[in-house]
Design a protein around this motif. Structure first.
Motif, PDB file in Angstrom:
ATOM      1  N   ARG A   1       0.922  -1.385   0.112  1.00 38.03           N
ATOM      2  CA  ARG A   1       0.012  -0.157  -0.155  1.00 38.03           C
ATOM      3  C   ARG A   1       0.803   1.218  -0.018  1.00 38.03           C
ATOM      4  O   ARG A   1       0.552   2.092  -0.544  1.00 38.03           O
ATOM      5  CB  ARG A   1      -0.942  -0.008   1.266  1.00 38.03           C
ATOM      6  CG  ARG A   1      -1.949  -1.161   1.070  1.00 38.03           C
ATOM      7  CD  ARG A   1      -2.899  -0.758   2.086  1.00 38.03           C
ATOM      8  NE  ARG A   1      -3.949  -1.977   2.168  1.00 38.03           N
ATOM      9  CZ  ARG A   1      -4.023  -2.785   3.086  1.00 38.03           C
ATOM     10  NH1 ARG A   1      -3.132  -3.139   3.959  1.00 38.03           N
ATOM     11  NH2 ARG A   1      -5.058  -3.790   3.122  1.00 38.03           N
ATOM     12  N   SER A   2       2.060   1.198   0.580  1.00 35.84           N
ATOM     13  CA  SER A   2       2.891   2.447   0.603  1.00 35.84           C
ATOM     14  C   SER A   2       4.002   2.441  -0.387  1.00 35.84           C
ATOM     15  O   SER A   2       4.787   3.375  -0.238  1.00 35.84           O
ATOM     16  CB  SER A   2       3.380   2.452   2.143  1.00 35.84           C
ATOM     17  OG  SER A   2       4.353   1.347   2.465  1.00 35.84           O
ATOM     18  N   ALA A   3       4.255   1.505  -0.991  1.00 30.32           N
ATOM     19  CA  ALA A   3       5.174   1.230  -1.991  1.00 30.32           C
ATOM     20  C   ALA A   3       5.092   2.335  -3.077  1.00 30.32           C
ATOM     21  O   ALA A   3       4.039   2.578  -3.662  1.00 30.32           O
ATOM     22  CB  ALA A   3       5.192  -0.118  -2.710  1.00 30.32           C
ATOM     23  N   VAL A   4       6.040   3.089  -3.480  1.00 26.40           N
ATOM     24  CA  VAL A   4       6.226   4.140  -4.372  1.00 26.40           C
ATOM     25  C   VAL A   4       7.164   3.665  -5.587  1.00 26.40           C
ATOM     26  O   VAL A   4       8.376   3.879  -5.281  1.00 26.40           O
ATOM     27  CB  VAL A   4       6.592   5.452  -3.721  1.00 26.40           C
ATOM     28  CG1 VAL A   4       6.662   6.547  -4.977  1.00 26.40           C
ATOM     29  CG2 VAL A   4       5.641   5.868  -2.486  1.00 26.40           C
ATOM     30  N   PRO A   5       6.879   2.976  -6.558  1.00 26.26           N
ATOM     31  CA  PRO A   5       7.582   2.623  -7.747  1.00 26.26           C
ATOM     32  C   PRO A   5       8.610   4.076  -8.061  1.00 26.26           C
ATOM     33  O   PRO A   5       7.794   4.949  -8.787  1.00 26.26           O
ATOM     34  CB  PRO A   5       7.074   2.242  -8.626  1.00 26.26           C
ATOM     35  CG  PRO A   5       5.643   1.730  -7.969  1.00 26.26           C
ATOM     36  CD  PRO A   5       5.384   2.760  -6.821  1.00 26.26           C
ATOM     37  N   ASP A   6       9.695   4.314  -8.009  1.00 30.70           N
ATOM     38  CA  ASP A   6      10.473   5.122  -8.414  1.00 30.70           C
ATOM     39  C   ASP A   6      11.559   5.069  -9.521  1.00 30.70           C
ATOM     40  O   ASP A   6      12.361   5.895  -9.625  1.00 30.70           O
ATOM     41  CB  ASP A   6      11.117   5.960  -7.052  1.00 30.70           C
ATOM     42  CG  ASP A   6      11.963   5.015  -6.247  1.00 30.70           C
ATOM     43  OD1 ASP A   6      12.396   3.797  -6.935  1.00 30.70           O
ATOM     44  OD2 ASP A   6      12.498   5.579  -5.327  1.00 30.70           O
ATOM     45  N   GLY A   7      11.727   3.696  -9.918  1.00 31.84           N
ATOM     46  CA  GLY A   7      12.637   3.199 -11.083  1.00 31.84           C
ATOM     47  C   GLY A   7      13.948   2.962 -10.555  1.00 31.84           C
ATOM     48  O   GLY A   7      14.715   2.589 -11.218  1.00 31.84           O
ATOM     49  N   GLN A   8      14.138   3.147  -9.100  1.00 31.52           N
ATOM     50  CA  GLN A   8      15.278   2.676  -8.576  1.00 31.52           C
ATOM     51  C   GLN A   8      15.278   1.013  -8.424  1.00 31.52           C
ATOM     52  O   GLN A   8      14.405   0.442  -8.150  1.00 31.52           O
ATOM     53  CB  GLN A   8      15.376   3.398  -6.981  1.00 31.52           C
ATOM     54  CG  GLN A   8      15.809   4.862  -7.003  1.00 31.52           C
ATOM     55  CD  GLN A   8      16.888   5.157  -7.971  1.00 31.52           C
ATOM     56  OE1 GLN A   8      18.100   4.557  -7.657  1.00 31.52           O
ATOM     57  NE2 GLN A   8      16.912   5.959  -8.660  1.00 31.52           N
ATOM     58  N   PHE A   9      16.650   0.439  -8.505  1.00 32.03           N
ATOM     59  CA  PHE A   9      16.567  -0.968  -8.479  1.00 32.03           C
ATOM     60  C   PHE A   9      16.932  -1.237  -7.194  1.00 32.03           C
ATOM     61  O   PHE A   9      18.105  -0.966  -6.541  1.00 32.03           O
ATOM     62  CB  PHE A   9      17.767  -1.576  -9.524  1.00 32.03           C
ATOM     63  CG  PHE A   9      18.175  -3.004  -9.434  1.00 32.03           C
ATOM     64  CD1 PHE A   9      17.243  -3.879 -10.308  1.00 32.03           C
ATOM     65  CD2 PHE A   9      19.078  -3.543  -8.579  1.00 32.03           C
ATOM     66  CE1 PHE A   9      17.575  -5.196 -10.174  1.00 32.03           C
ATOM     67  CE2 PHE A   9      19.312  -4.831  -8.524  1.00 32.03           C
ATOM     68  CZ  PHE A   9      18.545  -5.706  -9.377  1.00 32.03           C
ATOM     69  N   ARG A  10      16.131  -2.116  -6.554  1.00 30.20           N
ATOM     70  CA  ARG A  10      16.191  -2.732  -5.096  1.00 30.20           C
ATOM     71  C   ARG A  10      15.772  -4.255  -4.991  1.00 30.20           C
ATOM     72  O   ARG A  10      14.744  -4.623  -5.321  1.00 30.20           O
ATOM     73  CB  ARG A  10      15.436  -1.960  -4.273  1.00 30.20           C
ATOM     74  CG  ARG A  10      15.362  -0.385  -4.011  1.00 30.20           C
ATOM     75  CD  ARG A  10      14.546   0.222  -3.090  1.00 30.20           C
ATOM     76  NE  ARG A  10      14.851   1.776  -3.314  1.00 30.20           N
ATOM     77  CZ  ARG A  10      13.987   2.399  -3.854  1.00 30.20           C
ATOM     78  NH1 ARG A  10      13.008   2.041  -4.751  1.00 30.20           N
ATOM     79  NH2 ARG A  10      14.337   3.884  -3.803  1.00 30.20           N
TER      80      ARG A  10
END
Length: 403
Positions: free
Chosen positions: A129-138
């Protein structure tokens, strides 16, 4: 026999000796043809490793999960760019590890382990619910746990059953299975892998972990050859779950605490799969160098000389353990009065020991999660050194405070 068979055997055997790997299996393809499948060394029961020995491929399994998702996307049952699980995260972001989820937001190894992909989704609800896809590889296994559940929802089949029916069987991978939980679901004919400490390889049971979708495929070198050959028939966009390196090779590595593996597709058309029954540890971070050496051989190049610091690291840690013990005994036999503020410093090793799983993940593992029990699998000599140092320093501090 291929023209580089002798060179391949010499390189792999030499590498195994340098890196203290008890057993290795190798598969090599050229285009869609299998050109070499060979086993080296032995398993934990003492039997020779062959092309039919069942071995874990750990996170190499992610490429199988990605293919399953791609199949369902091609069938119109999954939209790769539509958010899933009531979140802002898309399937494409899960597969590329750009979902915004990481081991720091969801420590997947140290939290209670689910026993199904459905349970993995429930465990991740709040983080999703709180995840924000920002393009960073994790990189995190959670992304592929969730992808496994997507396969179930889109296909109406259990994830492992889907892989068997739509991936393994069509490719003729008859000795390959996928599991949910280690060690509970491991096949009866699977032989335990090895841990390593102080120059000795010891059979160990893989710690209890949920692995469906992320690292749960158990296979053989013969079956991996079929998998590699099939990759040559796929369009580049269908090879999801692979990563490009600086030399233009597509690859993915896998690590268990009792096994390591890797696969490579070279620009020259070769496919290489390597499986070892020795787990990740200090000085053994996977089969990357072994894959690169084999790739050089098949491309007609001279591979780098095999080398490993595995034994040296453990011997240094053994020396530090003995030194800590000797200094502690000496301090106990000849106690001196010191300022109490200085005595507090003697508890630093204990603090480091207690914080070691977090410190190792932050400073060395790229933020990956690890439990203390798993840390002992990773490097028992490191844990022993800090344990002995902590015990001796704490004892000295207490004695001096009392005096």
């Amino acid at each position: 026999m291929n023209i580089w068979g002798a060179a391949l055997t010499l390189f792999v055997s030499t590498y195994m000796g340098e890196a203290s790997l008890p057993g290795v299996a190798v598969a090599i393809t050229k285009g869609d043809q299998v050109v070499a499948v060979q086993g080296f060394g032995h398993d934990s029961a003492g039997a020779p490793i062959t092309e039919n020995s069942k071995m874990a491929i750990a996170s190499v399994s992610k490429s199988f999960t990605a293919l399953a998702v791609r199949q369902l996307a091609d069938a119109g049952k999954i939209d790769l760019d539509r958010p899933v699980f009531d979140s802002r995260v898309t399937p494409r972001q899960l597969l590329s590890h750009t979902s915004g989820i990481s081991d720091r937001t969801l420590p997947e190894k140290s939290l209670p382990q689910p026993d199904s992909p459905e349970g993995a989704v429930e465990r991740a609800r709040e983080v999703l619910r709180s995840a924000v896809p920002d393009g960073q590889f994790r990189y995190t296994n959670t992304n592929y746990h969730l992808a496994a559940r997507l396969v179930e929802l889109a296909s109406g089949e259990k994830f492992n059953s889907y892989l068997r029916s739509h991936v393994f069987e069509p490719l003729g991978m008859r000795d390959t299975v996928a599991i949910d939980v280690t060690p509970r679901d491991l096949p009866s004919d699977y032989r335990r892998g090895f841990g390593y400490a102080y120059g000795f390889s010891v059979p160990l049971t893989e710690p209890d972990r949920f692995v469906a979708g992320s690292d749960g495929v158990i296979t053989t070198a013969a079956d991996m050859a079929k998998w590699l050959a099939a990759q040559q028939k796929l369009a580049p966009q269908d090879r999801m779950g692979w990563e490009a390196d600086s030399q233009g090779r597509l690859r993915h590595n896998g690590i268990w605490f009792t096994s390591t593996a890797g696969q490579v597709l070279t620009p020259s058309g070769y496919g290489i799969a390597v499986m070892s029954n020795s787990g990740i540890g200090l000085g053994n971070e996977g089969t990357h160098a072994l894959e690169n050496g084999i790739a050089d051989i098949v491309d007609g190049k001279t591979p780098a000389e095999p080398s490993s610091y595995r034994l040296m690291i453990d011997l240094v840690l053994a020396g530090l353990t003995l030194l800590s013990l000797a200094l502690g005994v000496r301090a106990l036999r000849r106690p001196r009065r010191l300022d109490k503020a200085w005595q507090v410093l003697r508890f630093v090793p204990l603090g480091v020991l207690l914080a070691l799983p977090t410190l190792l993940g932050l400073l060395y593992g790229g933020g990956r999660d690890i439990t203390f029990y798993q840390l002992a699998h990773y490097s028992l000599p490191l844990v022993v050194w800090l344990g002995v140092s902590s015990a001796m320093n704490a004892s000295v501090a207490v004695v001096r405070w009392v005096r």
